[in-house]
Design a protein around this motif. Structure first.
Motif, PDB file in Angstrom:
ATOM      1  N   ASN A 121      48.194  54.970  28.727  1.00  0.00           N
ATOM      2  CA  ASN A 121      47.234  54.089  29.037  1.00  0.00           C
ATOM      3  C   ASN A 121      46.191  54.250  29.789  1.00  0.00           C
ATOM      4  N   SER A 122      45.077  53.575  29.632  1.00  0.00           N
ATOM      5  CA  SER A 122      43.765  53.748  30.436  1.00  0.00           C
ATOM      6  C   SER A 122      44.116  53.136  31.741  1.00  0.00           C
ATOM      7  N   VAL A 123      43.448  54.036  32.698  1.00  0.00           N
ATOM      8  CA  VAL A 123      43.354  53.586  34.122  1.00  0.00           C
ATOM      9  C   VAL A 123      41.866  53.385  34.698  1.00  0.00           C
ATOM     10  N   CYS A 124      41.461  52.532  35.339  1.00  0.00           N
ATOM     11  CA  CYS A 124      40.117  52.100  35.628  1.00  0.00           C
ATOM     12  C   CYS A 124      40.172  51.682  37.272  1.00  0.00           C
ATOM     13  N   ARG A 125      38.889  51.778  37.897  1.00  0.00           N
ATOM     14  CA  ARG A 125      38.849  51.348  39.090  1.00  0.00           C
ATOM     15  C   ARG A 125      37.825  50.231  39.015  1.00  0.00           C
ATOM     16  N   VAL A 126      38.100  49.020  39.584  1.00  0.00           N
ATOM     17  CA  VAL A 126      37.050  47.761  39.413  1.00  0.00           C
ATOM     18  C   VAL A 126      36.480  47.621  41.002  1.00  0.00           C
ATOM     19  N   ARG A 127      35.285  47.769  41.005  1.00  0.00           N
ATOM     20  CA  ARG A 127      34.861  47.692  42.501  1.00  0.00           C
ATOM     21  C   ARG A 127      34.739  45.933  42.901  1.00  0.00           C
ATOM     22  N   ARG A 128      35.306  46.011  44.187  1.00  0.00           N
ATOM     23  CA  ARG A 128      35.291  44.704  44.823  1.00  0.00           C
ATOM     24  C   ARG A 128      34.720  45.050  46.188  1.00  0.00           C
ATOM     25  N   THR A 129      34.181  43.683  46.936  1.00  0.00           N
ATOM     26  CA  THR A 129      33.816  44.041  48.118  1.00  0.00           C
ATOM     27  C   THR A 129      34.921  44.307  49.250  1.00  0.00           C
ATOM     28  N   GLY A 130      34.482  45.752  49.650  1.00  0.00           N
ATOM     29  CA  GLY A 130      35.159  46.437  50.647  1.00  0.00           C
ATOM     30  C   GLY A 130      36.435  46.973  49.952  1.00  0.00           C
ATOM     31  N   CYS A 131      36.601  46.820  48.728  1.00  0.00           N
ATOM     32  CA  CYS A 131      37.743  47.816  48.098  1.00  0.00           C
ATOM     33  C   CYS A 131      37.598  47.752  46.443  1.00  0.00           C
ATOM     34  N   HIS A 132      38.533  48.573  45.983  1.00  0.00           N
ATOM     35  CA  HIS A 132      38.609  48.717  44.558  1.00  0.00           C
ATOM     36  C   HIS A 132      39.869  48.276  44.058  1.00  0.00           C
ATOM     37  N   ASN A 133      39.882  47.635  43.004  1.00  0.00           N
ATOM     38  CA  ASN A 133      41.178  47.225  42.182  1.00  0.00           C
ATOM     39  C   ASN A 133      41.207  48.221  41.326  1.00  0.00           C
ATOM     40  N   MET A 134      42.603  48.744  41.558  1.00  0.00           N
ATOM     41  CA  MET A 134      42.999  49.915  40.746  1.00  0.00           C
ATOM     42  C   MET A 134      43.964  49.465  39.494  1.00  0.00           C
ATOM     43  N   LYS A 135      43.345  49.572  38.306  1.00  0.00           N
ATOM     44  CA  LYS A 135      43.875  48.725  37.183  1.00  0.00           C
ATOM     45  C   LYS A 135      44.475  49.667  35.848  1.00  0.00           C
ATOM     46  N   VAL A 136      45.413  48.935  35.462  1.00  0.00           N
ATOM     47  CA  VAL A 136      45.852  49.632  34.139  1.00  0.00           C
ATOM     48  C   VAL A 136      46.621  48.356  33.244  1.00  0.00           C
ATOM     49  N   TYR A 137      46.132  48.668  31.902  1.00  0.00           N
ATOM     50  CA  TYR A 137      46.619  47.489  31.018  1.00  0.00           C
ATOM     51  C   TYR A 137      48.123  48.131  30.336  1.00  0.00           C
ATOM     52  N   SER A 138      49.038  47.362  30.038  1.00  0.00           N
ATOM     53  CA  SER A 138      50.248  47.883  29.378  1.00  0.00           C
ATOM     54  C   SER A 138      51.228  46.545  28.715  1.00  0.00           C
ATOM     55  N   LYS A 139      51.371  46.584  27.682  1.00  0.00           N
ATOM     56  CA  LYS A 139      52.348  45.427  27.149  1.00  0.00           C
ATOM     57  C   LYS A 139      53.848  45.403  27.887  1.00  0.00           C
ATOM     58  N   HIS A 140      54.038  46.693  28.587  1.00  0.00           N
ATOM     59  CA  HIS A 140      55.417  46.861  29.130  1.00  0.00           C
ATOM     60  C   HIS A 140      55.402  47.016  30.560  1.00  0.00           C
ATOM     61  N   LEU A 141      54.417  46.160  31.202  1.00  0.00           N
ATOM     62  CA  LEU A 141      54.359  45.841  32.722  1.00  0.00           C
ATOM     63  C   LEU A 141      55.556  45.385  33.227  1.00  0.00           C
TER      64      LEU A 141
END
Length: 262
Positions: A121-141
């Motif tokens: 699965n693809s993992v990405c970083r989403v920029r937010r104020t003062g932090c980053h959200n580490m994000k992964v999509y999966s149907k099996h979460l």
């Protein structure tokens, strides 16, 4: 939520196929980096360039091999700073773990754990104020994190399933490390003592883990006990939300396996 038109998406995909970097495309088009990363992943999946992208396997559903050490760490991060959400625009839910910009090493470790647990699965970083959200999509979460549910974690029961507890028992330090990295810290305390009639200042290191959930705090304290770490409850007012590790031998043991955030 901001929705971007088809034209913007097509422009982004065209630039990505031409070799542009995700960050450059995001800046040029004024689109969040996480959105560009997702568009790139979906475009690659359509063209069959992502291994397993069409039907990623699940350790629970399909018996795929699981990196248990990485999972123990990621599970603790999820219990501390993670949540699972389902947007109508996406077919699969996403796991997001908030990582403060103060600790770039924590971001790297979180991303590495996500990639190890969800290799297809693809993992990405989403920029937010003062932090980053580490994000992964999966149907099996929900298979991998059955503690997911409505409402805040401290307002509902958080109980590990037997297979999860077995992993935590096998990799306890990875679990403790994830808890400290999410809702904990290592600080330097100080006190004063009278020595030969003179008051002197002494400094000593200390670990804290703070969480409103009684169940999550118990998971932390039980695991610490199993590895020989002595801990106490430090209440602020009438709220016993803090687990403290201050004894010299226990702090040294924590330093050996965890250490400060970085």
């Amino acid at each position: 939520m901001i929705f971007h038109g088809t034209d913007v998406r097509h422009q982004a995909v065209a630039q990505l196929r031409a070799g542009a970097k995700n960050a450059d495309v995001a800046r040029a088009l004024g689109v969040p980096l996480g959105t560009v990363s997702y568009w790139r992943h979906m475009d690659r999946a359509k063209r069959g360039e992502c291994p397993g992208a069409h039907n990623p396997k699940c350790p629970r559903c399909d018996g795929r091999e699981l990196d248990a050490a990485a999972y123990s760490y990621l599970l603790a991060l999820y219990l501390g700073d993670g949540h699972i959400i389902q947007h109508s625009a996406h077919r699969a839910p996403s796991l997001m773990i908030a990582c403060g910009d103060t600790w770039p090493g924590l971001m790297d470790e979180c991303e590495a754990a996500m990639r190890a647990v969800f290799p297809d699965n693809s993992v990405c970083r989403v920029r937010r104020t003062g932090c980053h959200n580490m994000k992964v999509y999966s149907k099996h979460l929900r298979c991998m994190f059955p503690q997911h549910g409505e409402g805040k974690k401290h307002e509902r029961p958080i109980i590990l399933e037997p297979w999860q507890q077995q992993i935590v028992d096998e990799y306890p330090w990875e679990f403790i490390r994830g808890l400290i990295h999410s809702d904990g810290c290592r600080i330097t305390n100080w006190t004063t003592r009278m020595v030969a009639g003179e008051r002197k200042r002494y400094e000593y290191p200390r670990y804290f883990f703070t969480n409103k959930s009684d169940d999550i705090r118990k998971l932390c304290s039980d695991t610490m006990t199993k590895v020989g770490v002595e801990w106490t409850v430090l209440a602020r007012g009438s709220d016993p939300f803090n687990i403290s590790v201050a004894r010299k031998a226990s702090v040294a043991l924590m330093d050996q396996h965890i250490g400060p955030k970085y």
